[in-house]
Design a protein around this motif. Structure first.
Motif, PDB file in Angstrom:
ATOM      1  N   PHE A  30      38.749  44.260  27.774  1.00 56.35           N
ATOM      2  CA  PHE A  30      37.963  43.059  27.520  1.00 56.35           C
ATOM      3  C   PHE A  30      36.660  43.430  26.834  1.00 56.35           C
ATOM      4  O   PHE A  30      35.990  44.372  27.255  1.00 56.35           O
ATOM      5  CB  PHE A  30      37.598  42.350  28.838  1.00 56.35           C
ATOM      6  N   SER A  60      31.927  39.205  27.748  1.00 56.46           N
ATOM      7  CA  SER A  60      31.667  37.832  27.327  1.00 56.46           C
ATOM      8  C   SER A  60      30.599  37.256  28.260  1.00 56.46           C
ATOM      9  O   SER A  60      30.710  37.350  29.479  1.00 56.46           O
ATOM     10  CB  SER A  60      32.989  37.054  27.446  1.00 56.46           C
ATOM     11  N   PRO A  91      41.046  48.284  38.840  1.00 59.27           N
ATOM     12  CA  PRO A  91      40.106  48.127  37.720  1.00 59.27           C
ATOM     13  C   PRO A  91      38.858  48.992  37.870  1.00 59.27           C
ATOM     14  O   PRO A  91      38.228  48.984  38.923  1.00 59.27           O
ATOM     15  CB  PRO A  91      39.729  46.638  37.785  1.00 59.27           C
ATOM     16  N   ARG A 115      29.200  46.920  40.874  1.00 58.15           N
ATOM     17  CA  ARG A 115      30.566  47.225  41.304  1.00 58.15           C
ATOM     18  C   ARG A 115      30.591  47.998  42.629  1.00 58.15           C
ATOM     19  O   ARG A 115      31.615  48.078  43.290  1.00 58.15           O
ATOM     20  CB  ARG A 115      31.298  48.013  40.225  1.00 58.15           C
ATOM     21  N   ASP A 147      41.514  47.570  34.502  1.00 58.25           N
ATOM     22  CA  ASP A 147      40.775  46.671  33.610  1.00 58.25           C
ATOM     23  C   ASP A 147      39.511  47.411  33.168  1.00 58.25           C
ATOM     24  O   ASP A 147      38.908  48.123  33.971  1.00 58.25           O
ATOM     25  CB  ASP A 147      40.291  45.407  34.347  1.00 58.25           C
ATOM     26  N   GLN A 153      36.433  49.155  35.147  1.00 53.01           N
ATOM     27  CA  GLN A 153      35.446  48.399  34.347  1.00 53.01           C
ATOM     28  C   GLN A 153      34.578  49.261  33.446  1.00 53.01           C
ATOM     29  O   GLN A 153      34.361  48.930  32.293  1.00 53.01           O
ATOM     30  CB  GLN A 153      34.534  47.493  35.209  1.00 53.01           C
ATOM     31  N   TYR A 200      28.712  40.356  35.829  1.00 48.12           N
ATOM     32  CA  TYR A 200      29.207  39.718  34.605  1.00 48.12           C
ATOM     33  C   TYR A 200      30.149  38.552  34.886  1.00 48.12           C
ATOM     34  O   TYR A 200      30.532  37.829  33.974  1.00 48.12           O
ATOM     35  CB  TYR A 200      29.990  40.761  33.773  1.00 48.12           C
ATOM     36  N   GLN A 256      41.482  38.245  44.703  1.00 48.06           N
ATOM     37  CA  GLN A 256      40.510  38.908  43.830  1.00 48.06           C
ATOM     38  C   GLN A 256      40.162  40.293  44.356  1.00 48.06           C
ATOM     39  O   GLN A 256      39.734  41.160  43.611  1.00 48.06           O
ATOM     40  CB  GLN A 256      39.237  38.069  43.679  1.00 48.06           C
ATOM     41  N   ARG A 276      28.691  34.925  30.498  1.00 43.37           N
ATOM     42  CA  ARG A 276      29.075  33.759  31.309  1.00 43.37           C
ATOM     43  C   ARG A 276      27.838  33.116  31.905  1.00 43.37           C
ATOM     44  O   ARG A 276      27.105  33.770  32.664  1.00 43.37           O
ATOM     45  CB  ARG A 276      30.038  34.171  32.435  1.00 43.37           C
ATOM     46  N   THR A 285      44.200  41.834  42.937  1.00 35.30           N
ATOM     47  CA  THR A 285      43.641  43.070  42.457  1.00 35.30           C
ATOM     48  C   THR A 285      43.045  43.837  43.620  1.00 35.30           C
ATOM     49  O   THR A 285      42.554  43.251  44.578  1.00 35.30           O
ATOM     50  CB  THR A 285      42.542  42.761  41.427  1.00 35.30           C
TER      51      THR A 285
HETATM   52  N1  SAH Z   1      38.912  40.576  40.908  1.00 33.92           N
HETATM   53  C1  SAH Z   1      39.346  41.421  39.879  1.00 33.92           C
HETATM   54  C2  SAH Z   1      39.140  40.906  38.488  1.00 33.92           C
HETATM   55  C3  SAH Z   1      39.362  39.482  38.150  1.00 33.92           C
HETATM   56  S1  SAH Z   1      38.829  39.004  36.557  1.00 33.92           S
HETATM   57  C4  SAH Z   1      38.603  42.756  39.985  1.00 33.92           C
HETATM   58  O1  SAH Z   1      37.495  42.815  40.456  1.00 33.92           O
HETATM   59  O2  SAH Z   1      39.120  43.727  39.513  1.00 33.92           O
HETATM   60  C5  SAH Z   1      39.875  40.026  35.545  1.00 33.92           C
HETATM   61  C6  SAH Z   1      39.140  40.931  34.632  1.00 33.92           C
HETATM   62  O3  SAH Z   1      38.447  40.189  33.674  1.00 33.92           O
HETATM   63  C7  SAH Z   1      38.084  41.792  35.261  1.00 33.92           C
HETATM   64  O4  SAH Z   1      38.614  42.912  35.904  1.00 33.92           O
HETATM   65  C8  SAH Z   1      37.219  42.171  34.089  1.00 33.92           C
HETATM   66  O5  SAH Z   1      37.661  43.346  33.469  1.00 33.92           O
HETATM   67  C9  SAH Z   1      37.403  40.981  33.153  1.00 33.92           C
HETATM   68  N2  SAH Z   1      36.191  40.162  33.101  1.00 33.92           N
HETATM   69  C10 SAH Z   1      35.647  39.421  34.088  1.00 33.92           C
HETATM   70  N3  SAH Z   1      34.512  38.823  33.656  1.00 33.92           N
HETATM   71  C11 SAH Z   1      34.341  39.203  32.366  1.00 33.92           C
HETATM   72  C12 SAH Z   1      33.361  38.936  31.370  1.00 33.92           C
HETATM   73  N4  SAH Z   1      32.310  38.177  31.626  1.00 33.92           N
HETATM   74  N5  SAH Z   1      33.528  39.495  30.160  1.00 33.92           N
HETATM   75  C13 SAH Z   1      34.568  40.284  29.888  1.00 33.92           C
HETATM   76  N6  SAH Z   1      35.518  40.590  30.777  1.00 33.92           N
HETATM   77  C14 SAH Z   1      35.410  40.047  32.012  1.00 33.92           C
END
Ligand code: SAH
Ligand code: SF4
Length: 459
Positions: free
Chosen positions: A358, A361, A287, A301, A327, A289, A187, A225, A363, A260
């Motif tokens: 979150f 979203s 996190p 993941r 997260d 997820q 994602y 990251q 991308r 993280t």
């Molecule tokens: N490197 C970190 C995360 C960085 S981005 C990790 O892997 O834990 C921070 C957070 O944004 C992520 O942990 C995720 O929960 C959220 N995120 C990233 N891409 C997203 C997306 N496309 N839509 C919604 N949330 C997203």
């Protein structure tokens, strides 16, 4: 770029910026969106601007340079930037010499750079995440040439240590230990806009750390990251536990945090180092997820729910008082109600202190953007509402259990007369009755009351 070349451009840009300034000194209004990694970049950008003679203002009307350091993680963040840049049009009309600049993850995407170029001609400087260190040169070109400058080249895989830093606060400091990401969660846009993972060498980190301590910072967060893979590419094995151990060896009271930490690479060795360290905060941001194994696999993941829960158990066994944060994404493409319930179950099972939540979203350019997604936005936001309600009740319960206990806190700022906003090692805010002189110090607070997220206490 060597430090000498950077300094040459700093002098050249400073000379032109001083002449073109509306007031006695050129003023910059800079704003950073997004994660702590971006905040840290923003501090380096401000460091270079200060070296070029810029002062800082929060008022874009007063500024000679308006710079937005953007985020691309979610569409919402990008929409905000487009909205804010649109609103700058009238400032540019009133003060045509104002330079409007954009940098960061959002502009590193080709379709965004294209849209900016075509629809926002008054944005005169756009530069990507791999050329931040070239800001003096790029700004000099805009200041002296009057033409738009777009510099979005890809990473040359080097780590740039030559940038001066102007840190935002005086208690909390951010210390990047690595850049980029190789994990390609399906994602996530980060690997595309930040490039391949690369670690800073240990000595540079240690020098910056010593500097941070000598400036009096007390709460220091190591950034990457996936900090658990620090130096893995360069040396074959993660050197993060060793780095944490080394940064723990200094005298005086300070807290070390990191983020993280990716569950797939979080090792028992790291938990052992945390448990035996003097300064590591009793806080782990890990996190998860999703709590569903099929969704985790689709997210790429590379851990399961069971592996995640084992890690939590291993952390709690060593540090029973550890505060866990995470997260979570709701509404990944095709996530069924049953799969969402698995996420809720995991949240109940772990009992997090707090969550960053979150809604998925889409991308562009990521694998998940190609997945079919029959779940409506309404359904997703209902799920989010349910999740938030659950987490609020867990957090409230955890906060209530702390009433009557004594907590070591660090006072960060005065909220109102006689009330300081303090933070525990577990990253919980305690509004404490205490004199202003204690801002910046550690002390023991007695917890007297609990809200949903915030505690109240006395010295
Ligand atoms: N490197 C970190 C995360 C960085 S981005 C990790 O892997 O834990 C921070 C957070 O944004 C992520 O942990 C995720 O929960 C959220 N995120 C990233 N891409 C997203 C997306 N496309 N839509 C919604 N949330 C997203
Ligand atoms: Fe994105 Fe995954 Fe990398 Fe985190 S580990 S930045 S979520 S790709």
């Amino acid at each position: 770029m060597s430090e000498t070349v950077m300094n040459e451009y700093i002098s050249k840009a400073a000379a032109v910026a001083a002449i073109r300034a509306r007031g006695a000194q050129p003023l910059a209004c800079t704003h950073t969106y997004g994660c702590q990694g971006n905040v840290s970049d923003g501090e380096r950008i401000n460091g270079m601007l200060a070296a070029m003679g810029y002062g800082f203002t929060d008022d874009p009307q007063q500024a000679d340079l308006i710079l937005y350091n953007t985020c691309a993680v979610r569409e919402h963040a990008e929409d905000r930037v487009f909205g804010n840049v649109g609103a700058l049009k009238h400032i540019k009309r009133k003060h045509p010499d104002t330079i409007i600049a954009l940098c960061g993850c959002m502009v590193q995407q080709e379709h965004i750079a294209q849209r900016l170029y075509e629809s926002f001609p008054y944005v005169s400087l756009v530069f990507g995440t791999h050329v931040i260190h070239r800001l003096p040169e790029l700004l000099y070109r805009v200041l002296s040439g009057g033409k738009r400058v777009y510099e979005l080249s890809q990473s040359d895989a080097s780590v740039h240590e030559e940038m001066p830093i102007r840190r935002d606060g005086d208690i909390k400091a951010w210390l990047p230990i690595m850049y980029g990401c190789d994990n390609f969660c399906s994602y996530c846009v980060v690997p595309y806009v930040r490039g391949r993972e690369r670690s800073r060498d240990e000595q540079s980190i240690v020098s910056e750390f010593e500097d941070i301590l000598s400036c009096g910072y007390k709460d220091i967060t190591l950034l990457g990251q996936n900090v658990n893979s620090y130096m893995r590419k360069e040396s074959g094995a993660s050197k993060f536990p060793g780095l944490l151990k080394r940064l723990d060896e200094y005298d005086g009271e300070y807290w070390l945090r990191f983020m993280t930490s990716h569950p797939k690479d979080c090792s028992e060795e790291l938990l052992d180092v945390m448990a035996s360290s003097k300064h590591a905060a009793r806080h782990l941001h890990l996190p998860f997820q999703s709590g569903d194994n099929d969704i985790l696999a689709q997210m790429n993941r590379r851990y399961t729910r069971e592996k995640y829960l084992e890690l939590i158990e291993a952390a709690r066994k060593r540090m029973p008082d550890i505060s866990l944060t995470s997260d979570v994404i709701v509404g990944f493409p095709g996530e069924t109600d049953a799969q969402f319930r698995n996420t809720l179950d995991l949240i109940k099972e772990v009992g997090f202190t707090s969550l960053f939540t979150f809604i998925y979203s889409k991308r562009s350019g990521t694998p998940a953007a190609q997945m079919t997604d029959p779940i409506s936005d309404r359904e997703k936001s209902d799920r989010m509402g349910e999740l938030l309600k659950l987490q609020e009740s867990i957090a409230a319960e955890r906060c209530s259990a702390m009433v009557g206990t004594k907590q070591r806190v660090l006072a960060e700022k005065e909220l109102r007369e006689g009330i300081l906003s303090c933070r525990t090692s577990g990253n919980i805010i305690v509004e404490t009755q205490a004199p202003r002189e204690l801002v910046g110090s550690f002390f023991d607070a007695k917890i007297t009351e609990a809200g949903n997220w915030v505690l109240k206490g006395t010295v």
